[in-house]
Design a protein around this motif. Structure first.
Motif: not given
Length: 147
Positions: A28-34, A72-80
């Protein structure tokens, strides 16, 4: 291995790869929108705090969600809270054809315990919704707050 790690090893089904909080923070630091962040908790939990830029996905409705608005072209991180509910959402995403899905190891608790920031509508906050009194002892930093 800490007691928290042992507890997580019993909860996780290994259906979705995990990403460590430090790895995610660096990405996120390197690419906040990535990276697309999906908060898979309840509305009350999300309102107390969430990761900056996270989209809310209501856990109670994820089984019928199509996630059409998730790129669908970006990595997705899920959390709870600790990663158990989010792993189920991550598995659903993978079943829908999402290729790059990760579960935040230890959830928002581990994120905060490692010193990473969380936010609410007003900005940065120390508050974290602990889901239930049973989970509260695993939150070592921040302030437990129920909506």
């Amino acid at each position: 291995m800490t007691a928290y790690d042992r507890m997580l090893s019993l909860l996780y089904k290994q259906t979705v790869p995990t990403i460590q909080p430090a790895q995610l923070a660096e990405a996120l630091r390197q690419n906040p929108n990535g990276v697309v962040l999906l908060d898979t908790r309840s509305p009350e939990e999300y309102q107390v705090s969430h990761l900056r830029g996270a989209r809310f996905v209501n856990y109670d409705a994820f089984q019928t969600a199509t996630f059409q608005d998730v790129p669908r072209n970006l990595p997705v991180v899920v959390y709870c809270t600790v990663g158990a509910r989010s792993e189920q959402v991550g598995a659903r995403l993978r079943s829908l054809g999402f290729q790059h899905v990760s579960n935040l190891y230890g959830g928002i608790f581990q994120w905060v315990n490692e010193g990473h920031a969380v936010y609410n509508q007003a900005g940065a906050t120390d508050k974290v919704h602990p889901y239930s009194a049973l989970w509260r002892p695993w939150l070592k930093r921040g302030e437990a707050a129920y909506k």
